[in-house]
Scaffold this motif. Structure first.
Motif, short mmCIF file in Angstrom:
data_model
loop_
_atom_site.label_atom_id
_atom_site.label_comp_id
_atom_site.label_asym_id
_atom_site.label_seq_id
_atom_site.Cartn_x
_atom_site.Cartn_y
_atom_site.Cartn_z
N LYS A 74 13.21 4.30 2.54
CA LYS A 74 12.25 3.21 2.62
C LYS A 74 11.01 3.70 3.37
O LYS A 74 11.13 4.44 4.34
CB LYS A 74 12.87 2.02 3.36
N ALA A 75 9.83 3.29 2.92
CA ALA A 75 8.59 3.58 3.65
C ALA A 75 7.74 2.31 3.65
O ALA A 75 7.39 1.82 2.58
CB ALA A 75 7.83 4.73 3.01
N SER A 76 7.46 1.80 4.82
CA SER A 76 6.72 0.54 4.92
C SER A 76 5.26 0.74 5.29
O SER A 76 4.53 -0.22 5.50
CB SER A 76 7.39 -0.39 5.94
N GLU A 112 0.83 -1.21 0.00
CA GLU A 112 0.00 0.00 0.00
C GLU A 112 0.86 1.26 0.00
O GLU A 112 0.54 2.25 -0.68
CB GLU A 112 -0.92 0.00 1.21
N ALA A 113 1.96 1.21 0.75
CA ALA A 113 2.85 2.38 0.81
C ALA A 113 3.48 2.66 -0.55
O ALA A 113 3.53 3.81 -1.01
CB ALA A 113 3.94 2.15 1.86
N ALA A 172 1.44 6.07 6.09
CA ALA A 172 1.74 7.24 6.92
C ALA A 172 3.18 7.70 6.73
O ALA A 172 3.45 8.91 6.61
CB ALA A 172 1.49 6.91 8.39
N HIS A 173 4.10 6.76 6.69
CA HIS A 173 5.52 7.08 6.47
C HIS A 173 5.70 7.65 5.07
O HIS A 173 6.46 8.61 4.86
CB HIS A 173 6.37 5.84 6.68
N MET A 174 5.00 7.07 4.10
CA MET A 174 5.11 7.57 2.73
C MET A 174 4.61 9.00 2.64
O MET A 174 5.21 9.86 1.97
CB MET A 174 4.33 6.67 1.77
N LYS A 175 3.50 9.31 3.30
CA LYS A 175 2.97 10.67 3.30
C LYS A 175 3.98 11.65 3.90
O LYS A 175 4.13 12.77 3.41
CB LYS A 175 1.65 10.72 4.06
N ALA A 176 4.66 11.22 4.96
CA ALA A 176 5.66 12.08 5.60
C ALA A 176 6.82 12.34 4.64
O ALA A 176 7.33 13.47 4.54
CB ALA A 176 6.17 11.43 6.88
N GLY A 213 7.27 -6.11 -8.11
CA GLY A 213 6.59 -6.64 -9.29
C GLY A 213 5.08 -6.62 -9.14
O GLY A 213 4.35 -6.31 -10.09
N GLU A 214 4.60 -6.95 -7.95
CA GLU A 214 3.16 -6.91 -7.70
C GLU A 214 2.63 -5.47 -7.80
O GLU A 214 1.54 -5.23 -8.33
CB GLU A 214 2.86 -7.49 -6.32
N VAL A 215 3.42 -4.53 -7.29
CA VAL A 215 3.01 -3.12 -7.32
C VAL A 215 3.00 -2.57 -8.74
O VAL A 215 2.11 -1.81 -9.13
CB VAL A 215 3.94 -2.29 -6.42
N LEU A 216 3.99 -2.96 -9.54
CA LEU A 216 4.11 -2.42 -10.90
C LEU A 216 2.89 -2.74 -11.75
O LEU A 216 2.57 -2.00 -12.69
CB LEU A 216 5.37 -2.97 -11.58
N THR A 217 2.21 -3.84 -11.46
CA THR A 217 1.05 -4.23 -12.27
C THR A 217 -0.09 -3.21 -12.18
O THR A 217 -0.99 -3.22 -13.01
CB THR A 217 0.52 -5.62 -11.85
#
Length: 279
Positions: A237-239, A33-34, A242-246, A62-66
């Motif tokens: 890295k953002a797991s 999700e991140a 919330a971390h990604m938004k920051a 790979g799963e995200v790239l789809t």
């Protein structure tokens, strides 16, 4: 989002680092999700490696790239130095491509030096590029002498970038490596902008706390914004979302010359050549 252009590639200065991602079943959904959130909000660079979880991070990516238009993303992976022999290199690349569910990489990096034949490696990477399996190639954890050697060899001038440790507490590459890369049009990807883990190993000195208060952000967001003040592309890295938004908010921060001078007092630039720092 801030962008830099390297060899005609428009790249977000904030990339997605994936070390330690994809290795923990209970965290996998949150990590996915991140990454999706970051790519949906202006980030177009994803950095991974066959070493990360022995391919598990590549599988996650790979799963995200789809979920996205592959041609709009810049996907980076790296190979072990002991896979640098011609046949092993191609096998490593094909395995990475399979895990990433893509038929090409935008950038393929030698993860670090370990006695391999650099002339042969550059020749093989050039061949893979001509075959369309990779668009660009480069290196990681190279110091100035390593880059000078590479540039003296056939196809060395095709190096796209060098990826090195770079953060407020590890500024050694500013002394001669960054100027050399700029002079020779070699991009810089700075890894571990928080040093390692959550960044707790970087002491929160007064200047960092003062600027965090000034901009109403966290000290870690100041650390991240600092790495993007120049032509550097950084890959935290953002797991979690919330971390990604920051991280995305930090990418919108622009530190003033006065801010940078203040940070220099507590985290000084190198005054002499230092050994290359790595994690």
């Amino acid at each position: 989002m801030k962008y830099v252009t390297l060899k005609n590639e428009k790249l977000s200065q904030l990339g997605l680092g994936t070390w330690d991602l994809g290795e923990h079943t209970l965290k996998r959904s949150s990590e996915q999700e991140a990454l999706v959130y970051g790519l949906a909000h202006g980030v177009n660079v994803v950095d991974t490696a066959e070493m990360y979880g022995e391919g598990q991070s590549e599988q996650l990516v790979g799963e995200v790239l789809t979920h996205f238009d592959r041609q709009k993303l810049f996907v980076i992976s790296k190979f072990y130095p002991w896979h640098s022999q011609t046949k092993l290199l191609r096998a490593s690349l094909e395995a990475s491509l399979k895990r990433l569910k893509t038929d090409y990489l935008d950038l393929y990096l030698l993860h670090w030096r370990e006695g391999e034949d650099l002339r042969q490696v550059l020749g093989d990477l050039h061949a893979l590029k001509k075959q369309g399996l990779i668009k660009h190639f480069g290196v990681s954890n190279f110091d100035t002498a390593d880059l000078k050697e590479a540039l003296s060899l056939p196809y060395g001038t095709e190096l796209f970038c060098n990826e090195d440790l770079y953060n407020l507490s590890q500024r050694g590459i500013e002394y001669d490596l960054i100027p050399y890369q700029r002079q020779n049009d070699i991009g810089l990807i700075g890894y571990s902008p928080f040093n390692s883990g959550t960044g707790d190993s970087i002491e929160l000195k007064p200047s960092l706390k003062k600027l965090a208060q000034k901009y109403q952000v966290t000290p870690h967001q100041i650390m991240l914004a600092w790495t993007m003040r120049d032509f550097v592309l950084t890959i935290p890295k953002a797991s979690s979302v919330a971390h990604m938004k920051a991280n995305l908010a930090a990418a919108e921060l622009t530190l003033t010359d006065e801010d940078l001078a203040l940070l220099d007092q507590d985290y000084p630039a190198p005054s002499k050549k230092e050994p290359l720092a790595t994690i």
